[in-house]
Design a protein around this motif. Structure first.
Motif, PDB file in Angstrom:
ATOM      1  N   CYS A 145     -26.165 -20.589   0.433  1.00  0.00           N
ATOM      2  CA  CYS A 145     -27.124 -19.580  -0.380  1.00  0.00           C
ATOM      3  C   CYS A 145     -26.676 -18.025   0.403  1.00  0.00           C
ATOM      4  N   ASP A 146     -25.987 -17.246  -0.087  1.00  0.00           N
ATOM      5  CA  ASP A 146     -25.893 -16.046   0.686  1.00  0.00           C
ATOM      6  C   ASP A 146     -25.891 -14.933  -0.374  1.00  0.00           C
ATOM      7  N   PRO A 147     -26.276 -13.522   0.275  1.00  0.00           N
ATOM      8  CA  PRO A 147     -26.402 -12.561  -0.468  1.00  0.00           C
ATOM      9  C   PRO A 147     -25.247 -11.906  -1.302  1.00  0.00           C
ATOM     10  N   ALA A 148     -25.277 -11.628  -2.439  1.00  0.00           N
ATOM     11  CA  ALA A 148     -24.076 -11.245  -3.101  1.00  0.00           C
ATOM     12  C   ALA A 148     -24.553 -10.023  -3.913  1.00  0.00           C
ATOM     13  N   ASP A 149     -23.240  -9.284  -4.548  1.00  0.00           N
ATOM     14  CA  ASP A 149     -23.288  -7.907  -5.176  1.00  0.00           C
ATOM     15  C   ASP A 149     -22.652  -8.317  -6.554  1.00  0.00           C
ATOM     16  N   ALA A 150     -22.005  -9.378  -6.778  1.00  0.00           N
ATOM     17  CA  ALA A 150     -21.473  -9.798  -8.056  1.00  0.00           C
ATOM     18  C   ALA A 150     -22.366  -9.906  -9.015  1.00  0.00           C
ATOM     19  N   ALA A 151     -22.129  -9.690 -10.433  1.00  0.00           N
ATOM     20  CA  ALA A 151     -23.028  -9.914 -11.547  1.00  0.00           C
ATOM     21  C   ALA A 151     -23.174 -11.296 -11.564  1.00  0.00           C
ATOM     22  N   PRO A 152     -24.759 -11.412 -12.062  1.00  0.00           N
ATOM     23  CA  PRO A 152     -25.398 -12.729 -11.763  1.00  0.00           C
ATOM     24  C   PRO A 152     -24.885 -13.601 -13.233  1.00  0.00           C
ATOM     25  N   ASP A 153     -24.494 -14.907 -12.891  1.00  0.00           N
ATOM     26  CA  ASP A 153     -24.405 -15.831 -13.870  1.00  0.00           C
ATOM     27  C   ASP A 153     -25.562 -16.358 -14.400  1.00  0.00           C
ATOM     28  N   ALA A 154     -26.813 -16.375 -13.685  1.00  0.00           N
ATOM     29  CA  ALA A 154     -28.085 -16.523 -14.085  1.00  0.00           C
ATOM     30  C   ALA A 154     -29.265 -15.696 -13.420  1.00  0.00           C
ATOM     31  N   THR A 155     -30.115 -15.556 -14.216  1.00  0.00           N
ATOM     32  CA  THR A 155     -31.259 -14.710 -13.656  1.00  0.00           C
ATOM     33  C   THR A 155     -32.713 -15.716 -13.683  1.00  0.00           C
ATOM     34  N   VAL A 156     -33.582 -15.319 -12.844  1.00  0.00           N
ATOM     35  CA  VAL A 156     -34.813 -16.133 -12.971  1.00  0.00           C
ATOM     36  C   VAL A 156     -35.691 -15.437 -12.241  1.00  0.00           C
ATOM     37  N   GLY A 157     -36.955 -15.505 -12.553  1.00  0.00           N
ATOM     38  CA  GLY A 157     -37.965 -15.149 -11.517  1.00  0.00           C
ATOM     39  C   GLY A 157     -38.587 -16.071 -10.426  1.00  0.00           C
ATOM     40  N   VAL A 158     -38.980 -15.715  -9.390  1.00  0.00           N
ATOM     41  CA  VAL A 158     -39.095 -16.657  -8.205  1.00  0.00           C
ATOM     42  C   VAL A 158     -40.422 -17.887  -8.743  1.00  0.00           C
ATOM     43  N   SER A 159     -41.056 -17.365  -9.659  1.00  0.00           N
ATOM     44  CA  SER A 159     -42.112 -18.371  -9.963  1.00  0.00           C
ATOM     45  C   SER A 159     -41.540 -19.831 -10.602  1.00  0.00           C
ATOM     46  N   THR A 160     -40.559 -19.425 -11.630  1.00  0.00           N
ATOM     47  CA  THR A 160     -39.991 -20.333 -12.406  1.00  0.00           C
ATOM     48  C   THR A 160     -39.028 -21.024 -11.526  1.00  0.00           C
ATOM     49  N   LEU A 161     -38.359 -20.230 -10.800  1.00  0.00           N
ATOM     50  CA  LEU A 161     -37.323 -21.119  -9.901  1.00  0.00           C
ATOM     51  C   LEU A 161     -37.957 -22.169  -8.943  1.00  0.00           C
ATOM     52  N   ALA A 162     -39.191 -21.853  -8.391  1.00  0.00           N
ATOM     53  CA  ALA A 162     -39.946 -22.610  -7.822  1.00  0.00           C
ATOM     54  C   ALA A 162     -40.262 -24.023  -8.613  1.00  0.00           C
ATOM     55  N   GLN A 163     -40.485 -23.923  -9.738  1.00  0.00           N
ATOM     56  CA  GLN A 163     -40.917 -25.058 -10.595  1.00  0.00           C
ATOM     57  C   GLN A 163     -39.740 -25.762 -10.983  1.00  0.00           C
ATOM     58  N   VAL A 164     -38.605 -25.406 -11.177  1.00  0.00           N
ATOM     59  CA  VAL A 164     -37.378 -26.043 -11.011  1.00  0.00           C
ATOM     60  C   VAL A 164     -36.961 -26.871  -9.770  1.00  0.00           C
ATOM     61  N   TYR A 165     -37.308 -25.917  -8.635  1.00  0.00           N
ATOM     62  CA  TYR A 165     -37.081 -26.532  -7.599  1.00  0.00           C
ATOM     63  C   TYR A 165     -37.615 -27.726  -7.031  1.00  0.00           C
ATOM     64  N   VAL A 166     -39.019 -27.810  -7.476  1.00  0.00           N
ATOM     65  CA  VAL A 166     -39.830 -28.975  -7.158  1.00  0.00           C
ATOM     66  C   VAL A 166     -39.731 -30.227  -8.301  1.00  0.00           C
ATOM     67  N   GLY A 167     -39.038 -29.785  -9.443  1.00  0.00           N
ATOM     68  CA  GLY A 167     -38.948 -30.696 -10.519  1.00  0.00           C
ATOM     69  C   GLY A 167     -39.882 -30.716 -11.512  1.00  0.00           C
ATOM     70  N   TYR A 168     -40.900 -29.790 -11.342  1.00  0.00           N
ATOM     71  CA  TYR A 168     -41.808 -29.539 -12.496  1.00  0.00           C
ATOM     72  C   TYR A 168     -41.403 -29.322 -13.981  1.00  0.00           C
ATOM     73  N   HIS A 169     -40.299 -28.335 -13.766  1.00  0.00           N
ATOM     74  CA  HIS A 169     -39.632 -28.185 -15.033  1.00  0.00           C
ATOM     75  C   HIS A 169     -38.254 -28.704 -14.807  1.00  0.00           C
ATOM     76  N   SER A 170     -37.512 -29.073 -15.862  1.00  0.00           N
ATOM     77  CA  SER A 170     -35.655 -29.287 -16.051  1.00  0.00           C
ATOM     78  C   SER A 170     -35.544 -27.816 -16.173  1.00  0.00           C
ATOM     79  N   VAL A 171     -34.260 -27.719 -16.214  1.00  0.00           N
ATOM     80  CA  VAL A 171     -33.440 -26.387 -16.416  1.00  0.00           C
ATOM     81  C   VAL A 171     -33.683 -25.904 -17.765  1.00  0.00           C
ATOM     82  N   SER A 172     -33.439 -26.958 -18.699  1.00  0.00           N
ATOM     83  CA  SER A 172     -33.754 -26.484 -20.058  1.00  0.00           C
ATOM     84  C   SER A 172     -35.285 -25.990 -20.531  1.00  0.00           C
TER      85      SER A 172
END
Length: 401
Positions: free
Chosen positions: A340-367
């Motif tokens: 996971c490295d810094p990038a300048d290209a246009a994002p393929d996906a965007t997310v807030g860090v709170s939602t990302l944490a929920q996906v990371y631990v498994g509380y939320h599925s991606v959908s």
């Protein structure tokens, strides 16, 4: 302003801040046997010269997540007196805490929120829900016969009052019960003694159920007088198998001569309604649990294994407190590992860090994160990669702190 460890001579002030924040009805001169200096964790303060603006406490936890053990600081006792509120001091304290965690190499943290919307704005997301059942003890009588049927013979084991010195006997039970959940904590002896066998209100009772002399389940509970009769409150119910679970319910039912109601705290699970002979006698309430946050997005992404996943995409992350997270990252997954490295290209996906944490631990599925959170994914391929990296899990961080 200066964020630093709280000096010993500020311990009484720390306790005053906590009392005003969490139990102001007790008044400024309330006496308590609870000494914050004797509790696990380390206190921090935000100072303006010598004026103490806000305080908090850090707990150094280790938890299980997606097959690995991780350091996960717990943030607690966040408080600021009324004369220093509405000035951004708590947000500064939180930001400084994240910097300390990052300097330690931590990438995940958790807290119990006094107001979920406030902490969500600061980048935390709900980690799990929990369930409170309440019923007359007679509603649990089904467990008596069911426990006998679940055993290998007519014996239903034995109950034993457990003392603090016996904490290690309960560790295997907690580990067995926690195998099905993400974020089960590896409790230290200090945590067992200070936060399980002791309480800032009334020290609880702790009983174990043993089979052939080996603990297979335990219950931590207190008995309250609520004005309408006594209530037994089971703060924790841990069991290695179904037989132990049924025997613990049998133990609670056996208090029918002492209490009017039994309340049981546990994971988000309504199956007790199916177990009870009359589910109408069992009240079931689902409550929000603790919140989690990613401290360092690149370190978090690279800390997990991703067997069978291959893909590459750019993820745009927004973070209101940690500027090192508030940017785009190129995530590449191959051979079970990710970079996971810094990038300048246009994002393929965007997310807030709170939602990302929920996906990371498994509380939320991606959908669910797309439907309920702020995750936005541009292509099915990236959606599939994210879903393969972070499948939904059953999360239960049981610790109160």
């Amino acid at each position: 302003m200066d964020y630093r460890p709280l000096p010993d001579d500020r311990t009484e002030q720390f306790q005053d801040y906590l009392r005003y924040a969490f139990s102001p009805q007790e008044g400024p001169d309330a006496e308590s046997d609870w000494d914050p200096a004797e509790q696990p964790g380390e206190a921090r303060g935000l100072f303006d010269d010598e004026a103490l603006l806000a305080v908090c406490r850090h707990h150094w936890f280790r938890v299980g997540l997606r097959g690995r053990s991780h350091e996960m600081p717990g943030l607690s006792a966040v408080a600021s007196p009324p004369e220093h509120r509405r000035q951004g001091n708590v947000a500064r304290l939180l930001g400084a805490s994240l910097e300390e965690y990052r300097d330690r190499g931590d990438y995940l943290t958790a807290l119990w929120a006094f107001k979920h919307p406030f902490y969500e704005r600061q980048g935390w997301g709900l980690a799990n829900k929990w369930t409170r059942f309440e019923c007359p003890p007679e509603a649990l009588e089904f467990a008596r016969e069911a426990a006998r049927e679940a055993g290998d013979d007519e014996s239903v084991g034995a109950f034993r009052r457990v003392e603090p010195d016996d904490w290690a006997d309960l560790d295997p039970v907690l580990a067995a019960h926690g195998e099905r959940f993400e974020l089960t904590m590896d409790r230290t002896e200090e945590w067992w003694r200070k936060r399980v066998f002791e309480s800032w209100q009334t020290d609880p009772y702790v009983y174990a159920w043993e089979r052939d002399g080996e603990p297979r389940g335990f219950v931590v509970y207190r008995i309250d007088d609520d004005g309408d009769g006594n209530r037994l409150v089971a703060l924790e119910l841990a069991h290695a198998d179904r037989e132990a679970f049924l025997n613990l319910l049998r133990f609670l039912a056996n208090h029918d001569s002492q209490v009017e109601t039994v309340a049981v705290h546990g994971p988000h699970d309504a199956s007790l309604l199916d177990e009870a002979e009359d589910p109408a006698r069992v009240d079931c309430e689902v409550r929000p649990g603790p919140m989690v946050r990613l401290v360092d997005v690149p370190a978090a992404v690279e800390a997990l294994d991703y067997p069978g996943v291959d893909g590459e995409f750019v993820l745009g992350v927004s973070d209101p407190l940690a500027d090192w997270n508030d940017r785009r990252f190129r995530i590449a997954v191959a051979d079970g590992a990710a970079t996971c490295d810094p990038a300048d290209a246009a994002p393929d996906a965007t997310v807030g860090v709170s939602t990302l944490a929920q996906v990371y631990v498994g509380y939320h599925s991606v959908s669910d994160a797309e439907r309920l959170g702020d995750l936005a994914v541009r292509t099915p391929a990236v959606r599939g990669t994210l879903a393969a990296m972070y499948p939904e899990r059953e999360v239960f961080l049981r610790e109160g702190f």
